[in-house]
Design an enzyme around this catalytic site. Structure first.
Site, PDB file in Angstrom:
ATOM      1  N   ASN A   1       0.806  -1.222   0.000  1.00 49.95           N
ATOM      2  CA  ASN A   1       0.000   0.000   0.000  1.00 49.95           C
ATOM      3  C   ASN A   1       0.842   1.276   0.000  1.00 49.95           C
ATOM      4  OD1 ASN A   1       0.888  -0.180   2.612  1.00 49.95           O
ATOM      5  ND2 ASN A   1      -1.121  -0.626   3.506  1.00 49.95           N
TER       6      ASN A   1
ATOM      7  N   HIS B   1       3.617   4.188   4.735  1.00 44.54           N
ATOM      8  CA  HIS B   1       3.272   4.052   6.155  1.00 44.54           C
ATOM      9  C   HIS B   1       3.095   5.459   6.703  1.00 44.54           C
ATOM     10  CE1 HIS B   1       3.607   3.331  10.486  1.00 44.54           C
ATOM     11  NE2 HIS B   1       4.455   4.336  10.484  1.00 44.54           N
TER      12      HIS B   1
HETATM   13  P1  GDP Z   1      -1.751   1.024   8.432  1.00 45.12           P
HETATM   14  O1  GDP Z   1      -1.604   1.865   9.667  1.00 45.12           O
HETATM   15  O2  GDP Z   1      -2.908   1.441   7.580  1.00 45.12           O
HETATM   16  O3  GDP Z   1      -0.470   0.914   7.622  1.00 45.12           O
HETATM   17  O4  GDP Z   1      -2.095  -0.475   8.865  1.00 45.12           O
HETATM   18  P2  GDP Z   1      -1.625  -1.333  10.156  1.00 45.12           P
HETATM   19  O5  GDP Z   1      -0.748  -0.532  11.043  1.00 45.12           O
HETATM   20  O6  GDP Z   1      -2.848  -1.938  10.733  1.00 45.12           O
HETATM   21  O7  GDP Z   1      -0.771  -2.520   9.481  1.00 45.12           O
HETATM   22  C1  GDP Z   1       0.562  -2.322   9.078  1.00 45.12           C
HETATM   23  C2  GDP Z   1       0.749  -2.868   7.673  1.00 45.12           C
HETATM   24  O8  GDP Z   1       0.613  -4.309   7.710  1.00 45.12           O
HETATM   25  C3  GDP Z   1      -0.280  -2.432   6.636  1.00 45.12           C
HETATM   26  O9  GDP Z   1       0.024  -1.172   6.055  1.00 45.12           O
HETATM   27  C4  GDP Z   1      -0.211  -3.551   5.619  1.00 45.12           C
HETATM   28  O10 GDP Z   1       0.897  -3.405   4.729  1.00 45.12           O
HETATM   29  C5  GDP Z   1       0.036  -4.790   6.502  1.00 45.12           C
HETATM   30  N1  GDP Z   1      -1.189  -5.542   6.879  1.00 45.12           N
HETATM   31  C6  GDP Z   1      -2.088  -5.188   7.824  1.00 45.12           C
HETATM   32  N2  GDP Z   1      -3.027  -6.140   7.982  1.00 45.12           N
HETATM   33  C7  GDP Z   1      -2.718  -7.139   7.118  1.00 45.12           C
HETATM   34  C8  GDP Z   1      -3.324  -8.431   6.826  1.00 45.12           C
HETATM   35  O11 GDP Z   1      -4.330  -8.839   7.397  1.00 45.12           O
HETATM   36  N3  GDP Z   1      -2.717  -9.183   5.879  1.00 45.12           N
HETATM   37  C9  GDP Z   1      -1.594  -8.784   5.227  1.00 45.12           C
HETATM   38  N4  GDP Z   1      -1.071  -9.622   4.307  1.00 45.12           N
HETATM   39  N5  GDP Z   1      -0.993  -7.588   5.467  1.00 45.12           N
HETATM   40  C10 GDP Z   1      -1.543  -6.760   6.407  1.00 45.12           C
HETATM   41 MG    MG Z   2      -0.314   1.499  11.319  1.00 46.96          MG
END
Ligand code: GDP
Ligand code: MG
Length: 177
Positions: free
Chosen positions: A154, A157
Protein backbone atom coordinates in the site's frame (compact mmCIF):
# COMPACT_ATOMS: atom_id res chain seq x y z
CA UNK A 1 3.60 27.53 16.38
CA UNK A 2 0.11 26.40 17.43
CA UNK A 3 -1.04 23.57 19.67
CA UNK A 4 -2.24 21.58 16.63
CA UNK A 5 1.28 21.58 15.13
CA UNK A 6 2.45 17.97 14.74
CA UNK A 7 5.25 15.93 13.25
CA UNK A 8 4.32 12.75 11.38
CA UNK A 9 6.66 9.92 10.41
CA UNK A 10 6.16 8.59 6.88
CA UNK A 11 7.79 5.62 5.17
CA UNK A 12 7.68 5.26 1.41
CA UNK A 13 7.64 1.48 1.36
CA UNK A 14 9.71 -0.80 -0.92
CA UNK A 15 6.75 -1.30 -3.29
CA UNK A 16 6.52 2.48 -3.77
CA UNK A 17 10.24 2.67 -4.60
CA UNK A 18 9.97 -0.33 -6.97
CA UNK A 19 7.09 1.33 -8.85
CA UNK A 20 9.08 4.59 -9.21
CA UNK A 21 6.39 6.77 -7.68
CA UNK A 22 8.47 8.45 -4.95
CA UNK A 23 8.32 11.86 -6.67
CA UNK A 24 4.57 11.79 -7.24
CA UNK A 25 3.85 10.87 -3.64
CA UNK A 26 6.18 13.54 -2.30
CA UNK A 27 4.37 16.07 -4.54
CA UNK A 28 1.04 15.00 -3.05
CA UNK A 29 2.42 15.49 0.45
CA UNK A 30 3.71 18.97 -0.44
CA UNK A 31 0.38 19.95 -2.05
CA UNK A 32 -1.33 19.65 1.34
CA UNK A 33 0.71 22.59 2.64
CA UNK A 34 2.51 20.40 5.15
CA UNK A 35 6.29 20.80 5.23
CA UNK A 36 8.92 18.11 4.74
CA UNK A 37 11.17 18.59 7.78
CA UNK A 38 13.48 15.56 7.33
CA UNK A 39 14.07 12.91 4.68
CA UNK A 40 16.51 10.03 4.19
CA UNK A 41 16.84 6.72 2.37
CA UNK A 42 17.50 3.78 4.67
CA UNK A 43 18.56 0.22 4.03
CA UNK A 44 16.30 -1.70 6.42
CA UNK A 45 17.70 -4.26 8.86
CA UNK A 46 15.51 -6.86 10.60
CA UNK A 47 16.19 -5.11 13.95
CA UNK A 48 15.09 -1.72 12.67
CA UNK A 49 11.81 -2.93 11.19
CA UNK A 50 11.13 -5.13 14.25
CA UNK A 51 11.32 -2.00 16.38
CA UNK A 52 9.13 -0.01 14.00
CA UNK A 53 6.35 -2.63 14.01
CA UNK A 54 6.47 -3.41 17.74
CA UNK A 55 5.94 -6.75 19.43
CA UNK A 56 3.26 -5.05 21.50
CA UNK A 57 0.02 -7.00 22.15
CA UNK A 58 -2.10 -3.88 22.02
CA UNK A 59 -0.78 -2.85 18.57
CA UNK A 60 -0.95 -6.46 17.32
CA UNK A 61 -4.60 -6.76 18.43
CA UNK A 62 -5.47 -3.46 16.73
CA UNK A 63 -4.04 -4.75 13.44
CA UNK A 64 -6.01 -8.01 13.81
CA UNK A 65 -9.23 -6.26 14.82
CA UNK A 66 -9.07 -3.95 11.79
CA UNK A 67 -8.95 -7.02 9.54
CA UNK A 68 -11.74 -8.84 11.43
CA UNK A 69 -14.01 -5.77 11.10
CA UNK A 70 -13.17 -5.34 7.42
CA UNK A 71 -14.11 -8.98 6.74
CA UNK A 72 -17.29 -8.65 8.86
CA UNK A 73 -18.35 -5.75 6.63
CA UNK A 74 -17.98 -8.11 3.65
CA UNK A 75 -20.16 -10.69 5.46
CA UNK A 76 -17.25 -12.99 6.27
CA UNK A 77 -16.34 -14.27 9.72
CA UNK A 78 -12.69 -14.88 10.54
CA UNK A 79 -12.03 -17.68 13.02
CA UNK A 80 -8.57 -16.44 14.03
CA UNK A 81 -8.29 -14.09 17.04
CA UNK A 82 -6.95 -10.56 16.67
CA UNK A 83 -3.64 -11.24 18.45
CA UNK A 84 -2.67 -14.18 16.27
CA UNK A 85 -3.63 -12.24 13.11
CA UNK A 86 -1.45 -9.35 14.33
CA UNK A 87 1.49 -11.67 15.03
CA UNK A 88 1.31 -13.18 11.53
CA UNK A 89 1.14 -9.74 9.92
CA UNK A 90 4.13 -8.51 11.95
CA UNK A 91 6.25 -11.54 10.96
CA UNK A 92 5.36 -10.97 7.33
CA UNK A 93 6.23 -7.23 7.58
CA UNK A 94 9.65 -8.01 9.10
CA UNK A 95 10.39 -10.55 6.36
CA UNK A 96 9.21 -8.20 3.58
CA UNK A 97 11.06 -5.01 4.64
CA UNK A 98 14.36 -6.63 5.69
CA UNK A 99 17.17 -5.96 3.23
CA UNK A 100 15.11 -3.47 1.20
CA UNK A 101 15.23 0.34 0.96
CA UNK A 102 12.68 2.81 2.29
CA UNK A 103 12.44 6.60 2.17
CA UNK A 104 11.86 7.98 5.66
CA UNK A 105 10.20 11.40 5.88
CA UNK A 106 9.12 13.63 8.74
CA UNK A 107 6.24 15.87 7.74
CA UNK A 108 5.42 18.86 9.90
CA UNK A 109 2.40 21.11 10.15
CA UNK A 110 -1.06 21.71 11.56
CA UNK A 111 -2.95 18.42 12.05
CA UNK A 112 -0.14 16.65 10.17
CA UNK A 113 -1.02 13.12 11.35
CA UNK A 114 -4.74 13.18 10.56
CA UNK A 115 -4.11 14.94 7.24
CA UNK A 116 -1.45 12.44 6.21
CA UNK A 117 -3.69 9.49 7.16
CA UNK A 118 -6.51 11.08 5.14
CA UNK A 119 -4.43 11.43 1.96
CA UNK A 120 -2.88 7.97 2.49
CA UNK A 121 -6.31 6.31 2.62
CA UNK A 122 -7.47 2.92 3.85
CA UNK A 123 -4.96 0.17 4.70
CA UNK A 124 -6.37 -1.96 1.87
CA UNK A 125 -5.84 -0.26 -1.54
CA UNK A 126 -8.65 -2.29 -3.19
CA UNK A 127 -11.21 -0.59 -0.93
CA UNK A 128 -9.36 2.72 -0.39
CA UNK A 129 -11.05 5.77 -1.93
CA UNK A 130 -9.87 6.84 -5.38
CA UNK A 131 -7.82 10.01 -4.96
CA UNK A 132 -6.01 8.68 -1.91
CA UNK A 133 -2.40 7.52 -2.27
CA UNK A 134 -3.28 3.91 -1.49
CA UNK A 135 -6.38 4.01 -3.70
CA UNK A 136 -4.40 5.38 -6.65
CA UNK A 137 -1.06 3.58 -6.46
CA UNK A 138 -2.08 0.00 -5.68
CA UNK A 139 -4.96 -2.42 -6.17
CA UNK A 140 -3.85 -4.90 -3.51
CA UNK A 141 -6.29 -6.55 -1.11
CA UNK A 142 -6.22 -8.60 2.10
CA UNK A 143 -7.06 -11.73 0.13
CA UNK A 144 -4.33 -11.30 -2.49
CA UNK A 145 -1.65 -10.34 0.04
CA UNK A 146 -2.55 -13.22 2.36
CA UNK A 147 -2.62 -15.73 -0.46
CA UNK A 148 0.88 -14.62 -1.52
CA UNK A 149 2.05 -14.67 2.11
CA UNK A 150 3.24 -11.06 2.13
CA UNK A 151 2.03 -7.75 3.62
CA UNK A 152 -0.57 -5.69 1.76
CA UNK A 153 1.34 -3.47 -0.67
CA UNK A 154 0.00 0.00 0.00
CA UNK A 155 2.94 2.30 -0.82
CA UNK A 156 3.11 4.33 2.37
CA UNK A 157 3.27 4.05 6.15
CA UNK A 158 1.88 6.93 8.21
CA UNK A 159 2.14 7.24 12.01
CA UNK A 160 -1.21 6.84 13.73
CA UNK A 161 -0.76 9.14 16.76
CA UNK A 162 1.62 11.78 18.17
CA UNK A 163 3.03 9.10 20.52
CA UNK A 164 3.75 6.60 17.75
CA UNK A 165 5.18 9.36 15.57
CA UNK A 166 7.60 10.35 18.35
CA UNK A 167 8.57 6.71 18.92
CA UNK A 168 9.09 6.10 15.19
CA UNK A 169 11.14 9.30 14.73
CA UNK A 170 13.50 8.09 17.47
CA UNK A 171 13.88 4.76 15.68
CA UNK A 172 14.57 6.15 12.20
CA UNK A 173 16.41 9.38 12.96
CA UNK A 174 18.10 9.16 16.34
CA UNK A 175 19.25 5.70 17.31
CA UNK A 176 20.42 4.57 13.90
CA UNK A 177 21.64 7.76 12.24
P1 GDP B 1 -1.75 1.02 8.43
O1 GDP B 1 -1.60 1.87 9.67
O2 GDP B 1 -2.91 1.44 7.58
O3 GDP B 1 -0.47 0.91 7.62
O4 GDP B 1 -2.09 -0.48 8.86
P2 GDP B 1 -1.63 -1.33 10.16
O5 GDP B 1 -0.75 -0.53 11.04
O6 GDP B 1 -2.85 -1.94 10.73
O7 GDP B 1 -0.77 -2.52 9.48
C1 GDP B 1 0.56 -2.32 9.08
C2 GDP B 1 0.75 -2.87 7.67
O8 GDP B 1 0.61 -4.31 7.71
C3 GDP B 1 -0.28 -2.43 6.64
O9 GDP B 1 0.02 -1.17 6.05
C4 GDP B 1 -0.21 -3.55 5.62
O10 GDP B 1 0.90 -3.40 4.73
C5 GDP B 1 0.04 -4.79 6.50
N1 GDP B 1 -1.19 -5.54 6.88
C6 GDP B 1 -2.09 -5.19 7.82
N2 GDP B 1 -3.03 -6.14 7.98
C7 GDP B 1 -2.72 -7.14 7.12
C8 GDP B 1 -3.32 -8.43 6.83
O11 GDP B 1 -4.33 -8.84 7.40
N3 GDP B 1 -2.72 -9.18 5.88
C9 GDP B 1 -1.59 -8.78 5.23
N4 GDP B 1 -1.07 -9.62 4.31
N5 GDP B 1 -0.99 -7.59 5.47
C10 GDP B 1 -1.54 -6.76 6.41
MG1 MG C 1 -0.31 1.50 11.32
Amino acid sequence: MNSFMEECLILLKPDCIEKSCIGEIISRIERTGLTIAKMRMVHVSPDLISEHYPDDPSWLKTVGLKKIQKFQAKGRVLKEDSLSIGKKVRASLIHYFSGKQVIVIVVKGTNAIACMRKIAGNTEPFTAEPGTIRGDYSTDSYEVADSLDRPIQNAIHVSDSPESSQREMEIWFSKHS
